[in-house]
Structures are given as C-alpha cells and as structure tokens.
Design a protein around this motif. Structure first.
Motif, PDB file in Angstrom:
ATOM      1  N   ALA A 189       0.823  -1.225   0.000  1.00 34.00           N
ATOM      2  CA  ALA A 189       0.000   0.000   0.000  1.00 34.00           C
ATOM      3  C   ALA A 189       0.851   1.267   0.000  1.00 34.00           C
ATOM      4  O   ALA A 189       0.340   2.357   0.232  1.00 34.00           O
ATOM      5  CB  ALA A 189      -0.935  -0.013   1.207  1.00 34.00           C
ATOM      6  N   GLU A 190       2.134   1.119  -0.279  1.00 36.79           N
ATOM      7  CA  GLU A 190       3.008   2.289  -0.122  1.00 36.79           C
ATOM      8  C   GLU A 190       2.674   3.430  -1.087  1.00 36.79           C
ATOM      9  O   GLU A 190       2.947   4.592  -0.801  1.00 36.79           O
ATOM     10  CB  GLU A 190       4.483   1.907  -0.252  1.00 36.79           C
ATOM     11  CG  GLU A 190       4.879   1.420  -1.617  1.00 36.79           C
ATOM     12  CD  GLU A 190       6.377   1.154  -1.721  1.00 36.79           C
ATOM     13  OE1 GLU A 190       7.025   0.957  -0.680  1.00 36.79           O
ATOM     14  OE2 GLU A 190       6.886   1.145  -2.843  1.00 36.79           O
ATOM     15  N   SER A 191       2.041   3.099  -2.218  1.00 35.63           N
ATOM     16  CA  SER A 191       1.731   4.168  -3.184  1.00 35.63           C
ATOM     17  C   SER A 191       0.631   5.105  -2.667  1.00 35.63           C
ATOM     18  O   SER A 191       0.432   6.185  -3.230  1.00 35.63           O
ATOM     19  CB  SER A 191       1.310   3.571  -4.528  1.00 35.63           C
ATOM     20  OG  SER A 191       0.129   2.813  -4.358  1.00 35.63           O
ATOM     21  N   ALA A 192      -0.051   4.730  -1.602  1.00 30.67           N
ATOM     22  CA  ALA A 192      -1.128   5.584  -1.065  1.00 30.67           C
ATOM     23  C   ALA A 192      -0.582   6.838  -0.394  1.00 30.67           C
ATOM     24  O   ALA A 192      -1.288   7.838  -0.273  1.00 30.67           O
ATOM     25  CB  ALA A 192      -1.982   4.784  -0.069  1.00 30.67           C
ATOM     26  N   LEU A 193       0.672   6.768   0.044  1.00 28.65           N
ATOM     27  CA  LEU A 193       1.263   7.917   0.753  1.00 28.65           C
ATOM     28  C   LEU A 193       2.776   7.791   0.677  1.00 28.65           C
ATOM     29  O   LEU A 193       3.351   6.854   1.226  1.00 28.65           O
ATOM     30  CB  LEU A 193       0.792   7.903   2.225  1.00 28.65           C
ATOM     31  CG  LEU A 193       1.332   8.996   3.151  1.00 28.65           C
ATOM     32  CD1 LEU A 193       1.082  10.373   2.607  1.00 28.65           C
ATOM     33  CD2 LEU A 193       0.702   8.856   4.531  1.00 28.65           C
ATOM     34  N   PHE A 194       3.391   8.730  -0.045  1.00 25.72           N
ATOM     35  CA  PHE A 194       4.844   8.638  -0.195  1.00 25.72           C
ATOM     36  C   PHE A 194       5.410  10.012  -0.514  1.00 25.72           C
ATOM     37  O   PHE A 194       4.680  10.954  -0.835  1.00 25.72           O
ATOM     38  CB  PHE A 194       5.233   7.637  -1.310  1.00 25.72           C
ATOM     39  CG  PHE A 194       4.796   8.085  -2.677  1.00 25.72           C
ATOM     40  CD1 PHE A 194       3.523   7.805  -3.146  1.00 25.72           C
ATOM     41  CD2 PHE A 194       5.649   8.818  -3.497  1.00 25.72           C
ATOM     42  CE1 PHE A 194       3.102   8.243  -4.393  1.00 25.72           C
ATOM     43  CE2 PHE A 194       5.245   9.262  -4.748  1.00 25.72           C
ATOM     44  CZ  PHE A 194       3.969   8.965  -5.201  1.00 25.72           C
ATOM     45  N   CYS A 195       6.729  10.108  -0.409  1.00 25.68           N
ATOM     46  CA  CYS A 195       7.435  11.328  -0.789  1.00 25.68           C
ATOM     47  C   CYS A 195       8.777  10.904  -1.371  1.00 25.68           C
ATOM     48  O   CYS A 195       9.569  10.240  -0.691  1.00 25.68           O
ATOM     49  CB  CYS A 195       7.636  12.214   0.451  1.00 25.68           C
ATOM     50  SG  CYS A 195       8.598  13.691   0.129  1.00 25.68           S
ATOM     51  N   GLU A 196       9.007  11.250  -2.637  1.00 25.32           N
ATOM     52  CA  GLU A 196      10.315  10.950  -3.227  1.00 25.32           C
ATOM     53  C   GLU A 196      11.366  11.853  -2.594  1.00 25.32           C
ATOM     54  O   GLU A 196      11.050  12.954  -2.111  1.00 25.32           O
ATOM     55  CB  GLU A 196      10.291  11.206  -4.744  1.00 25.32           C
ATOM     56  CG  GLU A 196       9.290  10.362  -5.527  1.00 25.32           C
ATOM     57  CD  GLU A 196       9.631   8.875  -5.537  1.00 25.32           C
ATOM     58  OE1 GLU A 196      10.710   8.495  -5.030  1.00 25.32           O
ATOM     59  OE2 GLU A 196       8.807   8.087  -6.039  1.00 25.32           O
ATOM     60  N   ILE A 197      12.620  11.407  -2.603  1.00 23.73           N
ATOM     61  CA  ILE A 197      13.693  12.243  -2.059  1.00 23.73           C
ATOM     62  C   ILE A 197      13.738  13.552  -2.843  1.00 23.73           C
ATOM     63  O   ILE A 197      13.761  13.553  -4.074  1.00 23.73           O
ATOM     64  CB  ILE A 197      15.033  11.488  -2.110  1.00 23.73           C
ATOM     65  CG1 ILE A 197      15.000  10.354  -1.071  1.00 23.73           C
ATOM     66  CG2 ILE A 197      16.204  12.439  -1.856  1.00 23.73           C
ATOM     67  CD1 ILE A 197      16.161   9.430  -1.086  1.00 23.73           C
ATOM     68  N   GLY A 198      13.681  14.647  -2.091  1.00 25.61           N
ATOM     69  CA  GLY A 198      13.674  15.968  -2.726  1.00 25.61           C
ATOM     70  C   GLY A 198      12.281  16.433  -3.145  1.00 25.61           C
ATOM     71  O   GLY A 198      12.134  17.541  -3.652  1.00 25.61           O
ATOM     72  N   GLY A 199      11.273  15.595  -2.945  1.00 23.94           N
ATOM     73  CA  GLY A 199       9.922  15.931  -3.389  1.00 23.94           C
ATOM     74  C   GLY A 199       9.011  16.363  -2.246  1.00 23.94           C
ATOM     75  O   GLY A 199       9.484  16.763  -1.172  1.00 23.94           O
TER      76      GLY A 199
END
Ligand code: UT7
Length: 322
Positions: A189-199
């Motif tokens: 379910a990680e695509s439900a809440l994430f932040c790319e490095i620098g994003g």
C-alpha cells in the motif's frame, strides 16, 4: 506477535518533554494559499492550526532536554538515543547523532523511520535495548513536515505540521510498564502515501483514511489480546493524530469512547513521528493519568505501517531503579 515475556527486564517512563516551533500556520492562512476554508478543514479533519519552522535536530534537542531534566538523569548516563523521524535533517548522518552531541550524551544514537508509527516503533525498540541490558534510553519522535509539504496543495497542505516529543525510559528491577506490543507494515500500500527524495508528500486521502481505520483497529486489537485485556480496561488511548474522524471511527470499532483519548491535533496538525508523544505529554501534563492506568498507544502511517503497545502507568516503579 508479542506480549512482553515473563522475567524480561522492564522499564518505566521517568520524564517527558515536547517542543513546537513558534510559527503558527492557521487555517485562515491556508485559505489565502489554496482553495479551501477554515470550516471545511475543521469539519473534515479537526485541525485548526499547525506549527512550522525549526529543524528536526533543534526540536529534538529541545524536547529531549526537557525530558532529561524532568527525569533527573545525567546526560552522561544515557545508554542510547532512539530518534523516530521521517524528516531527518540530512541523508547522512542520522539526525540522532546531531542531537546526541547537542544534549551531551555519550551513547549510541540512531534514527528510526516508520512514518507516523515511528515513535511507537522506537518505544518498542528502546524496550528491547533495556531487555538486553541498557539502563536508560531517550526516545524522541520529531518531524519537520513543512519541508516536504506543498502548502498550496489542498490534498495534503491542510494536514501537516512540525513538532517533537520525547520520553526517558529507565530500567527497573522487575516488570516494567510495557505489557504488549504490535508492529505491522503493508508494503503493497506504499503508493497511497509517499514522498520521493527531494519531493513533497503525495497522498490518496480516501484510501489512506480507509486503510488507517482498519489497521489501527487491527493493531490495537492484537496488543489488547497479547496483554490479556479488553477495551473496557483501557483508561486512555493515545492515537496517532492525523484526523479526528479517523480516530473516532477506529475508537468506535474498538468499543472505546472518544473521551478516553488524548487529542492535540486541533493545535498541532499531523506531526507524524511526534504526534503520539505530544498527545501523551498533553495527557500527563493535564493530570489525566493515574497510577495503574492502562494506556494504549496506536499509530499508523506511510508504508503502510501500524504500531501499538499497551503500558501500565507505574510512576512508583521508579523507586525500583537499579
Ligand atoms: O499520517 C497519515 C497521513 N494521512 C492521513 O491520515 C490522511 C487520511 N485522509 C484524510 O484525512 C481525508 O481523506 C482528507 C482530510 C485528506 C480528505 O477528506 P475527505 O473527507 O476524504 O475528502 P474527499 O477527498 O472525499 O473530498 C470531499 C470533497 C470533494 O468535493 P466534492 O467532489 O464532494 O465536490 C473535494 O474536492 O471535499 C473537497 N475537498 C476540499 N474542499 C476544501 C477536498 N479537499 C478539500 C480541502 N478544502 N482541503
């Protein structure tokens, strides 16, 4: 998953502290930056304002120092520092190393990232260190989410803020406070809440909401079962502070009245790793916890992680410090 094994060396909380940056971002401020309203944010989330500014190290140092002072522990005697954070100041080194130096500790220090479940993960890890011989562990939860939040995006910008909370854990002879714990993660379910490095944070709000209620209930139920207690036995729930509607829905399913929870998100917003220790400190400072009370911590977050634990509040056990 585990109930604390009989005979394991236990610990009690002997001090706590918090830190919030001075700058406040109100719902009225956000109305000027995005298509939203104070009324909508209050009704849909329970949040009135959040704090922004500061660094993860500076906030951690402030809350950690307050917890150390309350406990009376000499910083030189601390055996480990565990810092839960999703927003370290740098990729390397761990922010815990900076905080260790600032506080004058002479011990191992490391970060734990389990998103908003992070402080409960850290608390459980700290108990593990004590079971293996550490006497005193500082457990901090801090996030500076303003650095990864777009405050013009109404999907996320209404929710997140900065803060820090800390406790000092000290070993005791005999059983400590921790009765049981549960740590979970549903990586799919990680695509439900994430932040790319620098994003900046990206979130499917409704999906996170739906899953959050389910995994909070699931984790809390496991911790209660492992402790051999029921919802009626829980004096106080310290939930992750994301949305009052999520907390209300989870508590209803658990059969625990909303009044038996500690809520700070109206003034702090969602502070991720800091939210549970901030709500714990608020309850303790307000005199809402009596000796013998069972406290249920329950968090959830990106990952999607969940974590819960039950402690029996036992300030008297401090007398049994080794
Ligand atoms: O630590 C974990 C972190 N994340 C979370 O816990 C987030 C969990 N999710 C939530 O808390 C909620 O899903 C939100 C607060 C993010 C959104 O609340 P919601 O009740 O799920 O709103 P929604 O997305 O279903 O949107 C309902 C309506 C929509 O309008 P229509 O289609 O009914 O006309 C949205 O366009 O509200 C609108 N809307 C807004 N209106 C004003 C969505 N966001 C906003 C906003 N201000 N900020």
């Amino acid at each position: 998953m585990p109930a604390t094994r009989p005979g394991v060396r236990g610990a009690v909380i002997t001090g706590w502290g918090t830190a919030l940056p001075d700058t406040v971002l109100t719902n009225a401020d956000l109305e000027k930056q995005m298509d939203t309203s104070d009324a909508w944010i209050r009704e849909r989330t329970g949040i009135h304002q959040r704090h922004v500014g500061g660094s993860t190290a500076s906030l951690s140092t402030a809350s950690g120092r307050a917890a150390l002072e309350m406990s009376g522990v000499d910083p030189a005697d601390m055996d480990a520092l565990v810092l839960a954070t999703t927003t370290p100041d740098r990729a390397v080194p761990a922010t815990a190393s900076t905080v260790q130096h600032e506080l004058g500790l002479a011990c191992g220090a490391f970060d734990v990232n389990a998103a908003c479940s992070g402080w409960v993960y850290a608390l459980v890890n700290a108990h593990g260190l004590i079971a293996m011989g550490a006497d005193k562990v500082l457990v901090i939860g801090t996030d500076t989410l303003d650095r990864i939040t777009d405050y013009t995006d109404r999907n996320t910008g209404i929710l997140f803020g900065n803060g820090s909370g800390a406790v000092v854990l000290e070993a005791v002879d005999g059983p400590g406070q921790l009765l049981s714990w549960d740590l979970d993660s549903v990586g799919e379910a990680e695509s439900a809440l994430f932040c790319e490095i620098g994003g900046v944070l990206q979130m499917e709000g409704r999906e996170v909401f739906r899953r959050a209620v389910r995994i909070m209930v699931d984790s809390a139920t496991k911790s209660m079962r492992h402790a051999g207690v029921t919802a009626d036995d829980i004096a106080l729930v310290i939930p992750h502070q994301a949305n009052t509607r999520i907390i209300a829905a989870a508590l209803e399913r658990l059969g625990i009245e909303y009044e038996r929870s500690s809520i700070v998100l109206d003034t702090t917003g969602n502070t991720s790793s800091a939210s549970v220790p901030l709500a714990l400190a608020a309850a303790l400072d307000a005199g809402r916890v009596d000796a013998g009370d069972l406290i249920l911590f329950v968090g959830f977050g990106a990952g999607m992680t969940a974590a819960s634990s039950i402690i029996r509040w036992s300030p008297d056990a401090v007398e049994a410090r080794p």
